[in-house]
Scaffold this motif. Structure first.
Motif, mmCIF file in Angstrom:
data_model
loop_
_atom_site.group_PDB
_atom_site.id
_atom_site.type_symbol
_atom_site.label_atom_id
_atom_site.label_comp_id
_atom_site.label_asym_id
_atom_site.label_seq_id
_atom_site.Cartn_x
_atom_site.Cartn_y
_atom_site.Cartn_z
ATOM 1 N N GLU A 18 7.692 0.186 -1.479
ATOM 2 C CA GLU A 18 6.969 1.243 -2.188
ATOM 3 C C GLU A 18 5.925 0.656 -3.132
ATOM 4 O OE1 GLU A 18 10.291 4.735 -2.578
ATOM 5 O OE2 GLU A 18 10.764 2.790 -3.473
ATOM 6 N N LEU A 19 6.288 -0.458 -3.772
ATOM 7 C CA LEU A 19 5.346 -1.091 -4.691
ATOM 8 C C LEU A 19 4.140 -1.646 -3.948
ATOM 9 C CD1 LEU A 19 7.878 -2.908 -7.051
ATOM 10 C CD2 LEU A 19 6.489 -0.891 -7.584
ATOM 11 N N VAL A 20 4.396 -2.203 -2.782
ATOM 12 C CA VAL A 20 3.290 -2.753 -1.993
ATOM 13 C C VAL A 20 2.368 -1.636 -1.522
ATOM 14 C CG1 VAL A 20 2.781 -3.777 0.253
ATOM 15 C CG2 VAL A 20 4.341 -4.918 -1.328
ATOM 16 N N ASP A 21 2.948 -0.517 -1.167
ATOM 17 C CA ASP A 21 2.108 0.638 -0.814
ATOM 18 C C ASP A 21 1.228 1.023 -1.997
ATOM 19 O OD1 ASP A 21 3.039 0.822 1.734
ATOM 20 O OD2 ASP A 21 4.527 2.392 1.316
ATOM 21 N N GLY A 22 1.849 1.024 -3.179
ATOM 22 C CA GLY A 22 1.083 1.339 -4.368
ATOM 23 C C GLY A 22 -0.001 0.310 -4.640
ATOM 24 N N LEU A 23 0.349 -0.933 -4.431
ATOM 25 C CA LEU A 23 -0.625 -2.010 -4.648
ATOM 26 C C LEU A 23 -1.823 -1.836 -3.729
ATOM 27 C CD1 LEU A 23 -0.670 -4.514 -6.473
ATOM 28 C CD2 LEU A 23 0.243 -5.844 -4.560
ATOM 29 N N ARG A 24 -1.532 -1.520 -2.473
ATOM 30 C CA ARG A 24 -2.625 -1.322 -1.509
ATOM 31 C C ARG A 24 -3.521 -0.148 -1.927
ATOM 32 N NH1 ARG A 24 1.409 -2.264 3.060
ATOM 33 N NH2 ARG A 24 1.020 -4.404 3.748
ATOM 34 N N ASN A 25 -2.901 0.816 -2.618
ATOM 35 C CA ASN A 25 -3.666 1.973 -3.057
ATOM 36 C C ASN A 25 -4.348 1.749 -4.398
ATOM 37 O OD1 ASN A 25 -3.022 3.507 -0.791
ATOM 38 N ND2 ASN A 25 -1.102 4.245 -1.712
ATOM 39 N N GLY A 26 -4.253 0.528 -4.895
ATOM 40 C CA GLY A 26 -4.946 0.212 -6.136
ATOM 41 C C GLY A 26 -4.223 0.653 -7.387
ATOM 42 N N GLU A 27 -2.896 0.796 -7.297
ATOM 43 C CA GLU A 27 -2.132 1.218 -8.472
ATOM 44 C C GLU A 27 -1.687 -0.012 -9.251
ATOM 45 O OE1 GLU A 27 0.995 3.626 -6.948
ATOM 46 O OE2 GLU A 27 -0.397 5.103 -6.089
ATOM 47 N N GLY A 28 -2.277 -0.157 -10.422
ATOM 48 C CA GLY A 28 -1.931 -1.293 -11.256
ATOM 49 C C GLY A 28 -0.482 -1.294 -11.687
ATOM 50 N N SER A 29 0.107 -0.099 -11.779
ATOM 51 C CA SER A 29 1.512 -0.021 -12.187
ATOM 52 C C SER A 29 2.405 -0.773 -11.202
ATOM 53 C CB SER A 29 1.950 1.445 -12.271
ATOM 54 O OG SER A 29 1.678 2.099 -11.036
ATOM 55 N N ALA A 30 2.022 -0.778 -9.931
ATOM 56 C CA ALA A 30 2.816 -1.484 -8.924
ATOM 57 C C ALA A 30 2.791 -2.985 -9.183
ATOM 58 C CB ALA A 30 2.285 -1.175 -7.519
ATOM 59 N N LEU A 31 1.618 -3.492 -9.540
ATOM 60 C CA LEU A 31 1.534 -4.912 -9.865
ATOM 61 C C LEU A 31 2.368 -5.223 -11.098
ATOM 62 C CD1 LEU A 31 0.160 -7.642 -9.157
ATOM 63 C CD2 LEU A 31 -1.546 -7.067 -10.886
ATOM 64 N N GLY A 32 2.370 -4.296 -12.040
ATOM 65 C CA GLY A 32 3.160 -4.506 -13.245
ATOM 66 C C GLY A 32 4.640 -4.651 -12.955
#
Lengths: 198, 292
Positions: A18-32
Motif C-alpha cells: 500500500e505504501l509503494v502504491d502511495g509512493l508511486r502516486n506521489g504521496e510523501g506520507s508513504a515515504l515517511g
C-alpha cells in the motif's frame, strides 16, 4: 515509531504494498512511513559500508531522497520494499565522496588502544565501532566490489539470498556462488590480519 | 544466511538512529519532497519548510511531520541532495553503475591496509581426486578434457557420475567445482545441459560457464548460445562431453545480459534437433559444491 492518522487510516499499519502504491502516486506520507519503518536498517547497513556513523546518516538521508526521486521505479520483493531500499543504499554507498573516504582512512589510522578519558562513553563506543568496522572493511576491500556488496547484504545485514538478488538485480545463483567464495577469502584475510597483530 | 562467519564476532552492534537525528532527516526529506515535486498535486508528507527546519531538536513532536498540507509550490528540483550527502545521482537498483576508477576505490593504495589485495592468502588448490572422494568414495577417473583455462574430469562409481572442473581451484585455490552427481541411467532433460557458472576472485571481470557429462548416445553436437551473442560448441569425446566458455568482457561479465536465457541446441546423429532455454539462476547453478 512515529505514526499518523490520515483520513481515519493509521498509516503505520499500511503494508509495504500500500505504501509503494502511495509512493508511486506521489504521496510523501508513504515515504515517511517507509522511512520510519526501515531507516534504522538502512542506517546500520550504510555504517557497515562506510565505517562512519556520520557518513551513514548522510547516506541514509540520500537513500530515502533517491527513493523519492526513483519512486516510479519502485520494486517490491515478497511484498517488501526493503530489498529495493538496500539496492539504492548499495549504489549510494558505492558513490561515496572523497571526504567520506578520507574519513575511513583516518579511522583506520586510529590507535587501537586510544585512551579518551574526556569523551562521553557513548562517543567512545561509536568511535570503537568505527575502528572495528574500518578494520573489517580493510579485509573486506580485498574482495571484488560486487562480492563486497553481496557479503555485506547477506552476512552483515542478514538479507536472504533472494532479497540480496533482488537488491542487486542479479540471479540468486550468482549471489550463492559469489558469497561462498567471498566467505572463504574473507576468512583467510581476517586470519592473516589477526596474525599480523599477534 | 545465519552461518557463523569469521567476522561475526568483530562486527559492531547495531545502533538505532537517535530521535533527534531522525527528526532532522525527516525535515530534510520533507523539504526535499516539497522542492522536487512541486508541480503535481498530492497528499504529501507535509510540513512547510520553516516548520520543518524547526523540527530539528524537537523529535518528540515528529508526528507533526505527517500532517496534511501543501508546500510553497516552488520548483527547486536542483537542490535535492542534502549537504554532505556526497551524491545526487539517480541510482536505479536494476542498473549497475560503472566501476569507479581503480585509483579511487576505497582502501586501495592505503599505507595502512594490512592485507593488499594481491597478497591475500588463498587456500591451495584441492585435487579433484580428493574432492570427488568426499562425494563418491568409490569413484574412479573415467575421462578427461583439457581446455585453454583448465581441465575437467569425469568420475564415476558405476551408478553415479560427476564432473570435476579445476578452473576455479587453479585460479583462486580451494576446492574444484563438481558438476553432476547424477545417475548414469538418468533420463535426459534440460538439466542434462545445465550450466555451472564461476567467477575468478583474482580478476572479477572474468566469468566461466561449464557444462558436461558422460557422452550422450546418438548426439552429434551440442552448442550453447549466450546472451552476449557468443556460441560455444561442446567438445564431444569418447567418454565425456564438455562445454566451457570464459567470458572476459561484455554483458555477461557486467551481468546486464543475465535476463536473457542461454539457448542450447542439441543435434542428433539422424539430423534431428532439440533445443532448451536455460534460465539464469534456475539452470545456471549446476555445481554441487561451494555455492549453488
Amino acid at each position: 515509531m512515529v505514526t499518523s492518522i490520515f483520513g481515519g487510516i493509521d498509516m503505520a499499519e499500511l503494508s509495504d504494498n500500500e505504501l509503494v502504491d502511495g509512493l508511486r502516486n506521489g504521496e510523501g506520507s508513504a515515504l515517511g512511513i517507509l522511512f520510519d519503518r526501515y531507516a534504522d536498517r538502512i542506517y546500520n547497513h550504510c555504517f557497515r559500508r562506510t565505517a562512519s556513523w556520520d557518513a551513514a546518516q548522510d547516506a541514509t538521508s540520500t537513500v530515502f531522497l533517491e527513493a523519492w526521486r526513483g519512486r516510479e521505479r519502485v520494486m517490491l520483493h515478497d511484498s517488501s520494499a526493503l530489498p529495493w531500499l538496500y539496492g539504492i543504499a548499495t549504489n549510494v554507498c558505492r558513490n561515496l565522496n572523497r571526504k567520506q573516504r578520507r574519513h575511513l582512512a583516518a579511522v583506520r589510522r586510529l590507535p587501537v588502544d586510544a585512551d579518551s578519558p574526556d569523551h562521553a562513553e557513548a562517543v567512545i563506543g561509536r568511535l570503537d565501532d568505527e575502528r572495528r568496522m574500518a578494520a573489517l572493511l580493510t579485509a573486506h576491500e580485498g574482495l571484488p566490489r560486487r562480492d563486497q556488496e553481496i557479503f555485506s547484504l547477506v552476512v552483515w545485514s542478514e538479507l536472504t539470498y533472494e532479497q540480496a538478488a533482488a537488491a542487486l538485480g542479479i540471479p540468486v545463483g550468482t549471489v550463492r556462488s559469489r558469497l561462498s567464495r567471498a566467505r572463504r577469502r574473507l576468512h583467510a584475510a581476517v586470519s592473516e590480519g589477526e596474525n599480523d597483530h599477534d | 544466511m545465519t552461518d557463523h562467519n569469521p567476522t561475526d564476532d568483530q562486527l559492531p552492534p547495531e545502533r538505532p538512529l537517535d530521535e533527534q537525528s531522525k527528526a532532522r532527516m525527516r525535515a530534510e526529506l520533507t523539504e526535499a519532497i516539497g522542492r522536487s515535486d512541486a508541480d503535481r498535486p498530492r497528499h504529501a508528507w507535509l510540513v512547510p519548510t520553516v516548520a520543518a527546519a524547526a523540527m530539528v531538536g524537537i523529535a518528540a513532536l515528529g508526528a507533526g511531520l505527517f500532517l496534511n498540507g501543501d508546500d510553497d509550490g516552488r520548483d527547486r528540483s536542483g537542490e535535492i541532495a542534502p549537504a554532505g550527502s556526497g551524491t545526487a545521482s539517480d541510482p536505479d537498483p536494476t542498473v549497475k553503475a560503472p566501476d569507479p576508477p581503480a585509483s579511487t576505490m576505497p582502501g586501495r593504495g592505503s599505507t595502512t591496509a594490512k592485507i593488499p589485495e594481491n597478497e591475500m592468502r588463498v587456500e591451495p588448490p584441492v585435487p579433484c581426486a580428493d574432492e570427488v572422494g568426499n562425494l563418491l568414495s568409490a569413484a574412479r577417473l573415467a575421462g578427461s578434457t583439457t581446455y585453454d583455462e583448465g581441465t575437467a574430469q569425469l568420475w564415476t562409481d558405476g551408478a553415479t557420475w560427476v564432473i570435476c572442473d579445476d578452473w576455479a581451484a587453479t585460479s583462486d585455490g580451494g576446492v574444484p567445482t563438481l558438476i553432476g552427481n547424477r545417475s548414469t541411467n538418468d533420463v535426459w532433460s534440460k538439466q542434462t545441459y545445465a550450466l555451472s557458472q564461476n567467477y575468478s576472485m583474482d580478476d572479477h571481470l572474468v566469468g566461466q560457464y561449464v557444462a558436461g557429462g558422460p557422452t550422450l548416445p546418438d548426439v552429434a553436437s551440442i552448442s550453447y548460445t549466450f546472451p552476449d551473442g557468443h556460441t560455444q560448441d561442446a567438445v564431444i569425446g569418447k567418454d565425456m562431453w564438455l562445454m566451457t566458455y570464459v567470458a572476459t568482457s561484455g554483458p555477461l561479465v557486467d551481468q546486464t545480459a543475465e535476463t536473457e536465457p542461454v539457448r542450447v541446441q542439441v543435434t542428433f546423429d539422424d539430423g534431428t534437433t532439440a533445443s532448451y532455454d536455460l534460465q539464469w539462476g534456475q539452470d545456471t547453478c549446476a555445481q554441487i559444491n561451494h555455492g549453488c
